[in-house]
Design a protein around this motif. Structure first.
Motif, short mmCIF file in Angstrom:
data_model
loop_
_atom_site.label_atom_id
_atom_site.label_comp_id
_atom_site.label_asym_id
_atom_site.label_seq_id
_atom_site.Cartn_x
_atom_site.Cartn_y
_atom_site.Cartn_z
N ALA A 68 61.66 -30.33 -42.48
CA ALA A 68 60.67 -29.65 -41.65
C ALA A 68 59.35 -29.67 -42.40
O ALA A 68 59.31 -29.59 -43.61
CB ALA A 68 61.10 -28.21 -41.41
N GLY A 70 55.29 -28.09 -42.15
CA GLY A 70 54.23 -27.33 -41.51
C GLY A 70 52.95 -28.12 -41.70
O GLY A 70 52.75 -29.16 -41.09
N SER A 71 52.11 -27.65 -42.63
CA SER A 71 50.88 -28.39 -42.90
C SER A 71 50.96 -29.23 -44.16
O SER A 71 49.96 -29.82 -44.57
CB SER A 71 49.71 -27.40 -43.01
N GLY A 72 52.11 -29.24 -44.78
CA GLY A 72 52.27 -30.10 -45.96
C GLY A 72 51.45 -29.68 -47.16
O GLY A 72 51.05 -30.50 -47.97
N THR A 73 51.20 -28.37 -47.31
CA THR A 73 50.42 -27.91 -48.47
C THR A 73 51.32 -27.45 -49.62
O THR A 73 50.83 -26.94 -50.62
CB THR A 73 49.48 -26.74 -48.11
N SER A 74 52.62 -27.62 -49.45
CA SER A 74 53.55 -27.23 -50.53
C SER A 74 53.11 -27.84 -51.85
O SER A 74 52.72 -29.00 -51.92
CB SER A 74 54.95 -27.71 -50.19
N GLY A 78 58.15 -29.47 -51.57
CA GLY A 78 59.10 -28.92 -50.60
C GLY A 78 59.18 -29.73 -49.33
O GLY A 78 60.26 -29.88 -48.74
N SER A 133 46.02 -18.73 -50.89
CA SER A 133 44.69 -19.34 -50.95
C SER A 133 44.54 -20.44 -49.91
O SER A 133 43.45 -20.79 -49.51
CB SER A 133 44.43 -19.93 -52.33
N SER A 134 45.67 -20.99 -49.49
CA SER A 134 45.66 -22.06 -48.50
C SER A 134 45.71 -21.52 -47.07
O SER A 134 46.02 -22.26 -46.14
CB SER A 134 46.89 -22.94 -48.74
N THR A 139 51.03 -23.01 -42.63
CA THR A 139 51.64 -22.41 -41.44
C THR A 139 52.53 -21.23 -41.81
O THR A 139 53.01 -21.13 -42.95
CB THR A 139 52.51 -23.43 -40.70
N ASN A 143 55.14 -20.60 -44.90
CA ASN A 143 55.10 -19.33 -45.65
C ASN A 143 56.49 -18.69 -45.69
O ASN A 143 56.91 -18.16 -46.72
CB ASN A 143 54.15 -18.32 -44.99
N ALA A 145 59.39 -20.26 -45.30
CA ALA A 145 60.31 -21.08 -46.09
C ALA A 145 60.16 -20.81 -47.59
O ALA A 145 61.12 -20.84 -48.34
CB ALA A 145 60.08 -22.55 -45.79
N SER A 148 55.85 -17.16 -49.34
CA SER A 148 54.56 -17.32 -50.00
C SER A 148 53.86 -16.00 -50.28
O SER A 148 54.06 -15.02 -49.56
CB SER A 148 53.65 -18.19 -49.14
N GLY A 149 53.05 -16.04 -51.30
CA GLY A 149 52.29 -14.85 -51.67
C GLY A 149 50.81 -15.13 -51.58
O GLY A 149 50.38 -16.09 -50.95
N ALA A 204 62.77 -22.46 -38.86
CA ALA A 204 62.29 -21.28 -38.14
C ALA A 204 61.46 -21.74 -36.95
O ALA A 204 60.62 -22.64 -37.07
CB ALA A 204 61.44 -20.41 -39.07
C1 FAD Z 1 44.88 -25.24 -52.26
C2 FAD Z 1 46.21 -24.60 -52.15
C3 FAD Z 1 46.32 -23.26 -52.43
C4 FAD Z 1 47.55 -22.62 -52.34
N1 FAD Z 1 47.63 -21.29 -52.59
C5 FAD Z 1 48.80 -20.66 -52.48
C6 FAD Z 1 48.90 -19.25 -52.73
O1 FAD Z 1 47.92 -18.58 -53.04
N2 FAD Z 1 50.11 -18.68 -52.63
C7 FAD Z 1 51.21 -19.39 -52.27
O2 FAD Z 1 52.27 -18.80 -52.20
N3 FAD Z 1 51.15 -20.70 -52.03
C8 FAD Z 1 49.98 -21.36 -52.11
N4 FAD Z 1 49.92 -22.71 -51.87
C9 FAD Z 1 51.16 -23.44 -51.51
C10 FAD Z 1 51.40 -23.63 -50.01
O3 FAD Z 1 50.20 -23.51 -49.29
C11 FAD Z 1 52.41 -22.66 -49.46
O4 FAD Z 1 53.66 -22.91 -50.06
C12 FAD Z 1 52.55 -22.70 -47.93
O5 FAD Z 1 53.41 -21.66 -47.50
C13 FAD Z 1 53.08 -23.99 -47.37
O6 FAD Z 1 52.87 -23.99 -45.98
P1 FAD Z 1 52.84 -25.35 -45.14
O7 FAD Z 1 52.70 -25.02 -43.72
O8 FAD Z 1 51.84 -26.27 -45.69
O9 FAD Z 1 54.30 -25.87 -45.42
P2 FAD Z 1 54.83 -27.32 -45.88
O10 FAD Z 1 54.19 -27.73 -47.15
O11 FAD Z 1 54.69 -28.24 -44.73
O12 FAD Z 1 56.32 -26.98 -46.11
C14 FAD Z 1 56.72 -26.14 -47.15
C15 FAD Z 1 58.23 -25.97 -47.13
O13 FAD Z 1 58.61 -25.25 -45.99
C16 FAD Z 1 59.53 -25.97 -45.19
N5 FAD Z 1 59.17 -25.61 -43.82
C17 FAD Z 1 57.99 -25.78 -43.19
N6 FAD Z 1 58.02 -25.26 -41.96
C18 FAD Z 1 59.25 -24.73 -41.80
C19 FAD Z 1 59.90 -24.05 -40.75
N7 FAD Z 1 59.31 -23.79 -39.59
N8 FAD Z 1 61.18 -23.65 -40.94
C20 FAD Z 1 61.82 -23.89 -42.10
N9 FAD Z 1 61.25 -24.54 -43.13
C21 FAD Z 1 59.98 -24.95 -42.98
C22 FAD Z 1 59.32 -27.40 -45.58
O14 FAD Z 1 60.47 -28.16 -45.36
C23 FAD Z 1 59.00 -27.28 -47.04
O15 FAD Z 1 60.17 -27.14 -47.80
C24 FAD Z 1 48.69 -23.37 -51.97
C25 FAD Z 1 48.58 -24.71 -51.69
C26 FAD Z 1 47.35 -25.34 -51.77
C27 FAD Z 1 47.27 -26.79 -51.46
#
Ligand code: FAD
Ligand code: FAD
Lengths: 464, 357
Positions: A68, A70-74, A78, A133-134, A139, A143, A145, A148-149, A204
């Motif tokens: 899965a 979301g926005s790929g910011t992991s 992940g 911060s992201s 998404t 968060n 999955a 996130s904090g 989710a």
């Molecule tokens: C500049 C920057 C700053 C950041 N700052 C923080 C911060 O302050 N705190 C923090 O905690 N993190 C931070 N992050 C990390 C990241 O943004 C978080 O982990 C965020 O929650 C990932 O969301 P995403 O939508 O990009 O998920 P993705 O990177 O797309 O996926 C993250 C994980 O979730 C899984 N996933 C996605 N959607 C679902 C779903 N619907 N159901 C089940 N699993 C799913 C994916 O398989 C993957 O394992 C930062 C990242 C960047 C690039």
């Protein structure tokens, strides 16, 4: 076999919802941790929850691994794809389904961007507290999955403390509803288990969130210290005083200089460390706490203390802090964002050890972190065009986390285990602990298709 | 009955016990910890003691049979406390029993419930293994969040042996504003309004007779002004301070209002459903208190379990029988076991050595 699978997919989705050409797949080959790359066989972009369920059921039937996204910011790999599987992109599942202002609840689809929830609630005086911060990009599903904090989790807790209900599709295609809309619950905390499960227990689809009243007043203080130690001690003194700030963040000199260049916020670029403390809540209480805070800070060895006088100054301070990762990108071609936790009384010693590791390996480390809860983010800077530097940077990053565990801490405070830290799980957990986690994944995902390869050490991975 | 005094004795007990094992902490939640089946009772009241307490870290680790009373005393000496107001401390509840039941008091309105304070847990599995989850730091997301899963698990997944919790600095002082809204409908409307106030409410409760109470905590110097401000939300406000105020909340937290021979039932709910539930119960012999801003109903019940089960089912609500006869504790919609819970049970207790879900 895979072509049969794709044939069936194309019966349930439109053409533009299925990407298979290499040029279309490349944007999905990594997430925020670009050191890892893998090209999936296809990317699917469902627009309805029912489509996600159908896709997962199909994956289960054909034993096709799925990740899965979301926005790929992991930052831990992940959402790194499997080369023999598909990516399920959830960005189009982006509807806020309901905003119940009276009962302070939002029900959102998992592809909704974190910040959009607060934006939608703002005019009613409410907001969604967890603020990675992201937050402008990531998404709610991501968060959830990763649990996130963000900077303000010191007072209000992580994602987990704000999720009351989850509708999810399990890896075997079953649809479940966990929790509900109430802040209270009876029976095992299944929502609590799903949050932070890194996509291994399913996807989710719909999430019920708690909204909070927007704090009436803020007091944001920026204090400059000659050294990291003094800033760390100030944090300890604030915590010990019984004050409960909304956020307490530290940036080191390298980070401050990068940030100042980026935002021109008037950050003191000569400082050994900058501490940001934010009090928030009810006006009269915040004013009272502010007096106490100023007294503590004035005795803590800060050589320059500034308080934001208005919302513009406040947002400038936060723009610098939240833009720190981006700013570092300008001073280094590449860097690894590390994430580890130490007990708060170990902060000073941990930072000193990071400094000596940095010197020993000859790589720069920029520190910016959630000091209030001991959550370090050392950023290991390196030049990826120089041979062997990535390996060196990875070695330093790895040493840092091991140090955190040695000091009684944790291998990740908010970015998750993902790919990046799976080999470190054994530093923190016993064989029995990991076995129990594996037994759980095995019950939920006997075919090992949901985010396969993540969280567990390679030799312990459930196989397909 | 087996009464292990150490974690290794718990492991031995697990290996010799006949099943299903029933785990007992202080034995205060009679519906949950009185034996009715033919299995062995494992009583943990001797598995007690603080293992580690670092006041400057705001963290402590205790064995699960440690009484809430001992914990509270230790924390008070250091100006700290557990803001989720763990209930029934005076009558001998243990920290393990409180977490295993997932009980929080009125204070969870502001800072979250038991689930939000657990950092790490260790438990003994049905196979006698020691397993742990979480860590002894305030922030950590490594691995599955097993500590949360164990909250409310009622001894169905394992025997919690060791618990690490975070604590908060104590509130300097408290004060409460009370209103009589006349009836439940008006009280619920008022509570919904109060949940959106920017004033940092520490607790927000209401009762079937229309009484609403909002509690504030914080520095004593500003408390009076804040209480005055809160009073202005509605006419007829009464400010309560000092020992009277402390007693008032203790009465609620300790369920001193529950008459002898009444059962106690916890029902998670939403404010909007409260009037309906309350009306269904008006003509029965029951007492109703609503806490956490209308997110939980505490029902003192003198009817049969069957009757209340039917009422809750009819409203689409679930509940947990906490004090009463040891039949099945799940009421209303909570008696349906989800596929998800079932899978968790298979992963944690494949041989069914603990009670079924
Ligand atoms: C500049 C920057 C700053 C950041 N700052 C923080 C911060 O302050 N705190 C923090 O905690 N993190 C931070 N992050 C990390 C990241 O943004 C978080 O982990 C965020 O929650 C990932 O969301 P995403 O939508 O990009 O998920 P993705 O990177 O797309 O996926 C993250 C994980 O979730 C899984 N996933 C996605 N959607 C679902 C779903 N619907 N159901 C089940 N699993 C799913 C994916 O398989 C993957 O394992 C930062 C990242 C960047 C690039
Ligand atoms: C109004 C009221 C009056 C009460 N009056 C009294 C009274 O006069 N006397 C009295 O004794 N009690 C009384 N109680 C009950 C009581 O105090 C609470 O139920 C108490 O919090 C239970 O905690 P415990 O440690 O006793 O848990 P227990 O009741 O022992 O156990 C509760 C549940 O948790 C599980 N459990 C307990 N420990 C563990 C563990 N370590 N690992 C895994 N599972 C575990 C048990 O299996 C059970 O399902 C009263 C309660 C109320 C509401």
């Amino acid at each position: 076999m895979f072509s049969d699978f794709v044939d069936e997919l194309s019966k349930m989705l439109t053409r533009d919802q299925i990407l298979t050409a290499k040029s279309e797949l490349i944007p999905y080959e990594s997430d925020g941790l670009t050191a890892f790359k893998a090209l999936p066989r296809a990317v699917v972009l469902p627009e309805q929850q029912s489509e996600v369920v159908d896709i997962v059921q199909l994956c289960h039937r054909y034993s096709v691994p799925f990740v899965a996204r979301g926005s790929g910011t992991s930052l831990s790999g992940g959402s790194l794809p499997n080369t023999d599987g598909i990516v399920i992109g959830l960005n189009r599942l982006n509807r806020i389904l309901s905003l119940d202002i009276e009962q302070r609840i939002a029900v959102v689809e998992s592809g909704v961007i974190n910040k959009n929830v607060s934006d939608a609630a703002r005019s009613y005086g409410l907001y969604y507290a967890p603020d990675p911060s992201s937050q402008g990009v990531c998404t709610i599903g991501g968060n959830v999955a990763f649990n996130s904090g963000g900077a303000h989790c010191l007072k209000y807790g992580m994602t987990s403390n704000h999720v009351m209900g989850i509708k999810a599709v399990l890896p075997d295609g079953n649809l479940v509803e966990l929790g509900g809309s109430s802040l209270e619950n009876v029976g095992p905390d299944l929502v609590g288990l799903f949050v932070g499960s890194e996509g291994l227990l399913g996807i989710a689809l719909e999430i019920t969130l708690r909204l909070l009243p927007i704090p009436e007043a803020y007091r944001t203080v920026l204090a400059a210290y000659p050294s990291m130690e003094l800033a760390g001690d100030a944090v300890a003194a604030i915590v010990a005083s019984g004050l409960l700030p909304g956020a307490m963040e530290i940036m080191d000199n390298l980070t401050v200089r990068a940030v100042e260049e980026f935002v021109n916020g008037g950050y003191p670029i000569d400082a050994g460390a900058v501490l940001i403390v934010e009090l928030e809540g009810e006006s009269s209480a915040v004013e009272e706490e502010f007096v106490n805070l100023q007294e503590i800070v004035s005795k803590s060895g800060a050589y320059n203390v500034r308080s934001a006088r208005n919302e513009i100054e406040r947002s400038l301070i936060w723009k610098g802090r939240k833009g720190a990762f981006g700013a570092l990108g300008k001073i280094s071609p590449a860097y690894i964002v590390q994430d580890g936790v130490v007990p708060r009384n170990q902060l000073g010693a941990a930072l000193a050890e990071i400094d000596s590791l940095s010197q020993e390996y000859g790589v720069r480390v920029a520190n910016v972190f959630h000091a209030g809860d001991g959550n370090l983010h050392p950023n290991v800077l390196f030049d990826n065009k120089e041979d062997g530097m990535l390996e060196k940077a990875e070695a330093v990053a790895s040493e840092i986390v091991k140090m955190c565990v040695r000091r009684g801490g944790a291998i990740t405070g908010e970015h998750g285990v993902g790919m990046e830290k799976r080999h470190l799980m054994t530093d923190m957990f016993s064989d029995q602990d990991i076995n129990q986690m594996l037994k759980l994944t095995n019950e939920f995902d006997p075919k090992g298709i949901a985010n396969a390869g993540k969280m567990f050490p390679v030799d312990r991975l459930p196989g397909i | 009955m087996l009464e292990p005094k150490s974690v290794s004795e718990v492991q031995e007990a697990v290996n010799t016990a006949s099943t299903p094992m029933l785990i007992r902490g202080g034995g205060t939640k009679t519906a949950l910890s009185t034996s009715s089946a033919n299995g062995t009772v494992i009583d943990l009241s001797n598995l007690s003691g603080i293992l580690e307490y670092r006041p400057e870290e705001f963290i402590f680790t205790a064995l699960s049979g440690t009484s809430l009373k001992d914990i509270t005393e230790m924390l008070v000496e250091n100006g700290q406390w557990l803001p989720f107001d763990p209930p029934m401390a005076n009558i001998g509840s243990t920290i393990g029993g409180t977490l295993a039941t997932g009980l929080s008091g009125p204070g969870c309105y502001r800072f979250g419930g038991a689930r939000d304070f657990v950092l790490g847990l260790e438990w003994v599995s049905g196979a006698g293994e020691i397993i742990s989850g979480g860590a002894k730091v305030v922030k950590n997301v490594a691995g599955f969040d097993f500590p949360k899963l164990m909250i409310g698990s009622l001894g169905r997944f394992g025997i919690i042996s060791e618990i690490t919790l975070k604590v908060f600095p104590n509130m300097n002082s408290f004060g409460t504003v009370e209103w009589d809204c006349g009836d439940i409908d008006d009280a619920v409307d008022f509570v919904k309004e109060m949940t959106r106030t920017p004033i940092d409410l520490f607790a927000l409760d209401l009762e079937s007779n229309g009484i609403v109470r909002a509690r504030l905590g914080g520095l004593s110097t500003t408390l009076n002004n804040r209480l005055e401000r809160l009073s202005e939300y509605r006419d007829g406000a009464k400010i309560i301070l000092g020992d009277v105020e402390l007693d008032l909340w203790e009465h609620i937290r300790e369920f001193l209002w529950l008459p002898d021979d009444y059962s106690l039932i916890k029902v998670p709910i939403m404010p909007n459903l409260i009037p309906q539930l309350d009306k269904c119960l008006t003509n029965s012999k029951s007492h109703r208190k609503y806490s956490v801003g209308g997110n939980v109903a505490w029902i003192g019940w003198s009817g049969t379990t069957q009757e209340i089960d039917t009422i809750l089912s009819g409203l689409g609500l679930g509940g947990l029988l906490i004090i009463g006869s040891p039949e099945t504790p799940w009421l209303g919609t909570s008696s349906t076991i989800s596929i998800f819970a079932d899978k968790v049970k298979s992963a944690f207790d494949p041989e069914g050595r603990f009670l079924p879900l």
